[in-house]
Design a protein around this motif. Structure first.
Motif, PDB file in Angstrom:
ATOM      1  N   ASP A 139       0.755  -1.224   0.163  1.00 27.20           N
ATOM      2  CA  ASP A 139      -0.012  -0.042   0.089  1.00 27.20           C
ATOM      3  C   ASP A 139       0.797   1.358  -0.132  1.00 27.20           C
ATOM      4  O   ASP A 139       1.950   1.292   0.476  1.00 27.20           O
ATOM      5  N   VAL A 140       0.396   2.196  -0.531  1.00 26.17           N
ATOM      6  CA  VAL A 140       0.793   3.596  -0.832  1.00 26.17           C
ATOM      7  C   VAL A 140      -0.189   4.665  -0.181  1.00 26.17           C
ATOM      8  O   VAL A 140      -1.118   4.752  -0.674  1.00 26.17           O
ATOM      9  N   ARG A 141       0.361   5.313   0.983  1.00 27.57           N
ATOM     10  CA  ARG A 141      -0.626   6.539   1.545  1.00 27.57           C
ATOM     11  C   ARG A 141      -0.261   7.709   0.493  1.00 27.57           C
ATOM     12  O   ARG A 141       0.849   8.050   0.409  1.00 27.57           O
ATOM     13  N   ILE A 142      -1.406   8.169   0.186  1.00 28.36           N
ATOM     14  CA  ILE A 142      -1.245   9.306  -0.820  1.00 28.36           C
ATOM     15  C   ILE A 142      -1.542  10.694   0.256  1.00 28.36           C
ATOM     16  O   ILE A 142      -2.479  10.916   0.735  1.00 28.36           O
ATOM     17  N   ASN A 143      -0.463  11.442   0.084  1.00 28.03           N
ATOM     18  CA  ASN A 143      -0.449  12.527   1.346  1.00 28.03           C
ATOM     19  C   ASN A 143      -0.538  13.967   0.560  1.00 28.03           C
ATOM     20  O   ASN A 143      -0.719  14.911   1.222  1.00 28.03           O
ATOM     21  N   GLN A 144      -1.007  14.151  -0.664  1.00 27.36           N
ATOM     22  CA  GLN A 144      -1.039  15.424  -1.384  1.00 27.36           C
ATOM     23  C   GLN A 144      -2.546  16.139  -0.883  1.00 27.36           C
ATOM     24  O   GLN A 144      -2.489  17.256  -1.061  1.00 27.36           O
ATOM     25  N   PHE A 145      -3.375  15.389  -0.372  1.00 23.58           N
ATOM     26  CA  PHE A 145      -4.491  15.939   0.213  1.00 23.58           C
ATOM     27  C   PHE A 145      -4.692  16.419   1.744  1.00 23.58           C
ATOM     28  O   PHE A 145      -5.516  16.876   2.386  1.00 23.58           O
ATOM     29  N   GLU A 146      -3.330  16.128   2.299  1.00 17.16           N
ATOM     30  CA  GLU A 146      -3.286  16.546   3.856  1.00 17.16           C
ATOM     31  C   GLU A 146      -3.397  17.857   4.031  1.00 17.16           C
ATOM     32  O   GLU A 146      -4.263  18.294   5.030  1.00 17.16           O
ATOM     33  N   ASP A 147      -2.960  18.918   3.361  1.00 11.50           N
ATOM     34  CA  ASP A 147      -3.135  20.242   3.408  1.00 11.50           C
ATOM     35  C   ASP A 147      -4.073  20.882   2.623  1.00 11.50           C
ATOM     36  O   ASP A 147      -4.102  22.144   2.459  1.00 11.50           O
ATOM     37  N   LEU A 148      -5.117  20.105   2.167  1.00  9.76           N
ATOM     38  CA  LEU A 148      -6.268  20.615   1.398  1.00  9.76           C
ATOM     39  C   LEU A 148      -6.866  21.916   2.071  1.00  9.76           C
ATOM     40  O   LEU A 148      -7.236  22.819   1.425  1.00  9.76           O
ATOM     41  N   GLU A 149      -7.254  21.791   3.371  1.00  9.77           N
ATOM     42  CA  GLU A 149      -8.154  23.025   4.091  1.00  9.77           C
ATOM     43  C   GLU A 149      -7.062  24.223   3.972  1.00  9.77           C
ATOM     44  O   GLU A 149      -7.617  25.076   3.891  1.00  9.77           O
ATOM     45  N   ASP A 150      -5.867  23.836   4.352  1.00 10.31           N
ATOM     46  CA  ASP A 150      -5.016  25.128   4.325  1.00 10.31           C
ATOM     47  C   ASP A 150      -4.887  25.841   3.080  1.00 10.31           C
ATOM     48  O   ASP A 150      -4.855  27.091   2.860  1.00 10.31           O
ATOM     49  N   LYS A 151      -4.812  24.846   1.992  1.00 14.43           N
ATOM     50  CA  LYS A 151      -4.679  25.652   0.686  1.00 14.43           C
ATOM     51  C   LYS A 151      -5.822  26.286   0.079  1.00 14.43           C
ATOM     52  O   LYS A 151      -5.764  27.123  -0.731  1.00 14.43           O
ATOM     53  N   GLN A 152      -7.156  25.731   0.510  1.00 13.84           N
ATOM     54  CA  GLN A 152      -8.380  26.382   0.163  1.00 13.84           C
ATOM     55  C   GLN A 152      -8.758  27.842   0.863  1.00 13.84           C
ATOM     56  O   GLN A 152      -9.448  28.515   0.435  1.00 13.84           O
ATOM     57  N   GLN A 153      -7.859  27.954   2.083  1.00 17.30           N
ATOM     58  CA  GLN A 153      -8.212  28.935   2.863  1.00 17.30           C
ATOM     59  C   GLN A 153      -7.377  30.217   2.223  1.00 17.30           C
ATOM     60  O   GLN A 153      -6.195  30.071   2.106  1.00 17.30           O
ATOM     61  N   PRO A 154      -8.031  31.423   1.909  1.00 21.17           N
ATOM     62  CA  PRO A 154      -7.356  32.548   1.419  1.00 21.17           C
ATOM     63  C   PRO A 154      -6.339  33.080   2.507  1.00 21.17           C
ATOM     64  O   PRO A 154      -6.467  33.020   3.648  1.00 21.17           O
ATOM     65  N   ALA A 155      -5.190  33.604   1.954  1.00 19.92           N
ATOM     66  CA  ALA A 155      -3.999  34.164   3.007  1.00 19.92           C
ATOM     67  C   ALA A 155      -4.601  35.495   3.576  1.00 19.92           C
ATOM     68  O   ALA A 155      -5.210  36.290   2.789  1.00 19.92           O
ATOM     69  N   ALA A 156      -4.163  35.507   4.839  1.00 22.88           N
ATOM     70  CA  ALA A 156      -4.886  36.719   5.648  1.00 22.88           C
ATOM     71  C   ALA A 156      -3.768  38.108   5.144  1.00 22.88           C
ATOM     72  O   ALA A 156      -2.672  37.925   4.894  1.00 22.88           O
TER      73      ALA A 156
END
Length: 110
Positions: free
Chosen positions: A93-110
């Motif tokens: 098995d391979v754990r796909i990790n590219q979605f781990e920061d999905l929430e952070d990437k969708q939030q606009p920078a302050a």
């Protein structure tokens, strides 16, 4: 007269009880979202309150066969879990990790 499951189980051999438990655990490892929610002892209303949506939105999510990973993550986390995405190959098995920061990437920078 119907017998209680507890009484039936007590009449089973330890080996049969172990097999039964293993089957139950295998079934619990592979559930649709609605059954997972029920296994976690949550109603659609309770989950809706956690997600800050209305109950029909939870019912709709449970019926979807195609949804955003971020939506699925929110649903799983609202039930107290953590979403992991894995790919199964013959060699392992391979754990796909590219979605781990999905929430952070969708939030606009302050």
């Amino acid at each position: 007269m119907a017998k209680k499951f507890r009484d039936l189980r007590m009449g089973m051999s330890p080996e049969a009880q172990a097999r039964s438990h293993a089957k139950a655990m295998a079934m619990m490892a592979d559930l649709p979202l609605a059954e997972l929610r029920q296994a976690r002892n949550l109603s659609q209303e309770e989950l809706a309150a956690i997600l800050e949506v209305r109950q029909p939105a939870v019912a709709k999510m449970e019926k979807k066969v195609d949804m955003y990973i971020s939506t699925l993550r929110r649903f799983v986390e609202a039930m107290g879990g953590q979403l992991e995405i894995r790919a199964h190959f013959p060699e392992g098995d391979v754990r796909i990790n590219q979605f781990e920061d999905l929430e952070d990437k969708q939030q606009p920078a302050a």
